[in-house]
Every structure is written in C-alpha cells, then in structure tokens.
Design a protein around this motif. Sequence first.
Motif, PDB file in Angstrom:
ATOM      1  N   THR A   1       1.131  -1.151   0.407  1.00 21.59           N
ATOM      2  CA  THR A   1      -0.115  -0.112   0.043  1.00 21.59           C
ATOM      3  C   THR A   1       1.220   1.325   0.121  1.00 21.59           C
ATOM      4  OG1 THR A   1      -0.238   0.642   2.232  1.00 21.59           O
ATOM      5  CG2 THR A   1      -1.528  -1.003   1.275  1.00 21.59           C
ATOM      6  N   PRO A   2       0.138   3.096  -0.430  1.00 17.09           N
ATOM      7  CA  PRO A   2       1.199   3.262  -0.149  1.00 17.09           C
ATOM      8  C   PRO A   2       2.011   3.923   1.363  1.00 17.09           C
ATOM      9  CG  PRO A   2      -1.235   4.177  -0.975  1.00 17.09           C
ATOM     10  CD  PRO A   2      -1.327   3.224  -0.789  1.00 17.09           C
ATOM     11  N   GLU A   3       1.235   3.364   2.361  1.00 19.24           N
ATOM     12  CA  GLU A   3       1.591   3.095   3.841  1.00 19.24           C
ATOM     13  C   GLU A   3       2.507   2.403   3.915  1.00 19.24           C
ATOM     14  OE1 GLU A   3      -1.669   5.129   2.804  1.00 19.24           O
ATOM     15  OE2 GLU A   3      -1.241   3.621   2.835  1.00 19.24           O
ATOM     16  N   THR A   4       2.737   0.483   3.569  1.00 15.43           N
ATOM     17  CA  THR A   4       3.743   0.010   3.429  1.00 15.43           C
ATOM     18  C   THR A   4       5.152   0.347   2.111  1.00 15.43           C
ATOM     19  OG1 THR A   4       2.861  -1.145   1.978  1.00 15.43           O
ATOM     20  CG2 THR A   4       2.119  -1.597   4.244  1.00 15.43           C
ATOM     21  N   PHE A   5       5.182   0.925   1.504  1.00 16.75           N
ATOM     22  CA  PHE A   5       5.793   0.977   0.246  1.00 16.75           C
ATOM     23  C   PHE A   5       5.421   2.954   0.220  1.00 16.75           C
ATOM     24  CE2 PHE A   5       7.830   1.592  -4.121  1.00 16.75           C
ATOM     25  CZ  PHE A   5       9.229   0.505  -3.480  1.00 16.75           C
ATOM     26  N   PRO A   6       6.123   3.772   0.658  1.00 16.35           N
ATOM     27  CA  PRO A   6       5.947   5.375   0.651  1.00 16.35           C
ATOM     28  C   PRO A   6       6.578   5.673  -0.268  1.00 16.35           C
ATOM     29  CG  PRO A   6       7.496   5.098   2.531  1.00 16.35           C
ATOM     30  CD  PRO A   6       7.027   3.288   2.240  1.00 16.35           C
ATOM     31  N   VAL A   7       7.177   4.797  -1.698  1.00 18.84           N
ATOM     32  CA  VAL A   7       7.651   6.151  -2.376  1.00 18.84           C
ATOM     33  C   VAL A   7       6.887   6.567  -2.823  1.00 18.84           C
ATOM     34  CG1 VAL A   7       8.883   6.245  -4.961  1.00 18.84           C
ATOM     35  CG2 VAL A   7       9.486   4.300  -2.829  1.00 18.84           C
ATOM     36  N   PRO A   8       6.481   8.032  -2.870  1.00 18.48           N
ATOM     37  CA  PRO A   8       5.344   9.193  -3.800  1.00 18.48           C
ATOM     38  C   PRO A   8       5.944   9.171  -5.209  1.00 18.48           C
ATOM     39  CG  PRO A   8       7.157  10.656  -2.507  1.00 18.48           C
ATOM     40  CD  PRO A   8       8.155   9.298  -2.499  1.00 18.48           C
TER      41      PRO A   8
END
Length: 298
Positions: A136-143
């Motif tokens: 998810t954007p939280e667990t893989f926070p690369v923009p």
Amino acid sequence: MSYTHQTDGAPVPLDESMYRLEAEDYEFLSSATGINDPEELKKHVLSVQAEIYTVHPYHCIRAFGFARLKISRFPAYQHLLKLGKERLGALFLDLACCVGNDVRKAVADGFPVNQAIASDLHPEFWEMGHRLFKTTPETFPVPFIPADAFDDRYLAPSPIPTEPPTEPLSPLNELEALTPLVGRLSAIHTSAFFHLFPEEKQLELARRIAPLLSPEPGSIIFGAHGGLPQKGLRERKNSHGIHMFCHDPQSWKELWETQVFRPGQVKVETHLVERVRNDPAVKEVVKNYHLVWSVTRL
C-alpha cells in the motif's frame, strides 16, 4: 514500456506461454509478495497482468516485462546504490516506471526509501504495482508523480544547472510535477522509454530530462532501450505500422556529449546487447538490439 502489438486494431490476446522468469526475477517477486509456491506466484502475476493489459495493452505487459528486473542488471546499478549510501540526501527518480519493479528492487537493495521517487504517464500502472507486490502507499511510501515528460506543466524546459539549487524542496510526497526537481536528482533510471519516439523527440526528451540531474560529479542517468549497430529505422515495423528509430552506441554518446550537455560535462558509456526471442504474436523468431547506457556528470 513499449509499443502495443495489434492485429486488425485489436490487442493481441495474452499468451501464458510467455511467462518465463529468471531466477533473480522469481526470487525478488517471491520475497516481495511473500508467495513461495511457484504456481501460486504465476497465478498471481497472470491475474495482475490481465488487469494491467486492459488499461494499456503494451507489448512489454504481454511479455511480462513488468515482472522482470532490468535495473539490477545494468553496469551503473552498483553506482546508484553507492550514491544512496554515501551521498547525503541523494534523490533517485525512476522515470517511466510502469508498475515500479525497478525502484522497488533498488529500495530492497538498500537505496533509502524516503529518497526515491517514481513517475509514469499512467498512474494506473503504479496502482497495479501495489497489487502485484501486495503493498500500500503506507507500506511502500515511495511518492509517485503522474507526469508527461513532454508537457511543460509537468516538466518545463530548463537550462543545465551549474550549481545545486539553494532553495528548500517541498516534501517529496507533495510534488505534483517534475520541474521542482531540476538540479536535485543524484540518479535517474529510465528504460524502454526513449525508443517510443522518433529521432527528434528523443533529443527533446534528453534535453528535458538532463536538467533534473544534480551538477555534482557522479550524478547519473542510466537505462536501456531499443538500439541498432548503425542508427536508423528498424527494418521490422511496430504495431502502429511505424519503423522504430534507434540510435547506435556512438550516435547516442554524441547526442548526450554534444547536443544535450557541453563537451567535458559528462562521461557517456554505451553498449549494444543482441536479444533473440520467439514472438507468438508474429509466429517467428525476432532479433532485436538493446542499447544499455549511462551518462555521468564529471
């Protein structure tokens, strides 16, 4: 990404027999997804492939390019990881990232996750990347920055910077365009991208991307795309009935050294890789050349 193979205007059907992963690809996908059973992993990849193909039926999706690693096989890859470890605040952009398998590999191998950025024309690909890798954007926070590199709203033409910018940069997850990154990127990776365009557009793209690179020595742009032993048009047409324009190693070197940067600003390394593959879409063996390259600031 690559061109779409089409027959009578319709996308070529998916072909499960094209699913072939090398050991490094399988190990990375298995580790990232937590799926250890080969058949279960294949089933998962095929399911995601079917979804991605409905968004944009590129050949690289049909050929499982989105599930295969490119970046870690390039000579410049270890330099990228070294920049991530040794240069304070080094920023890395994966441009035309598709589902993000390459930026994910770099992060898995040690590049700081909070200093990586991904960008593609199609945000759906990035969303499918989360599905493929079970993140998810939280667990893989690369923009992720959805951007058209030819659109001034996202990447305005800029001069090659001679000094690093002094003004502060907004948080990476707040960026909505690539232009604020001019002069700030320690590394840029872009593969299967330049060959989508004719010769003059490839030059324009290089001139748009180059200013993003930090002027600090060692900053690097690298990747791979279609090439030829002598620059010109590929004999075989693509799915749009167009002969793809490809550079040769020397013409690609000269483009960066004399038409994009000034002589003495960069070191360019290039080599051709010949690839032979069976293509069920055309029922023949296809031989292609790929140009592997890097452009390093001096």
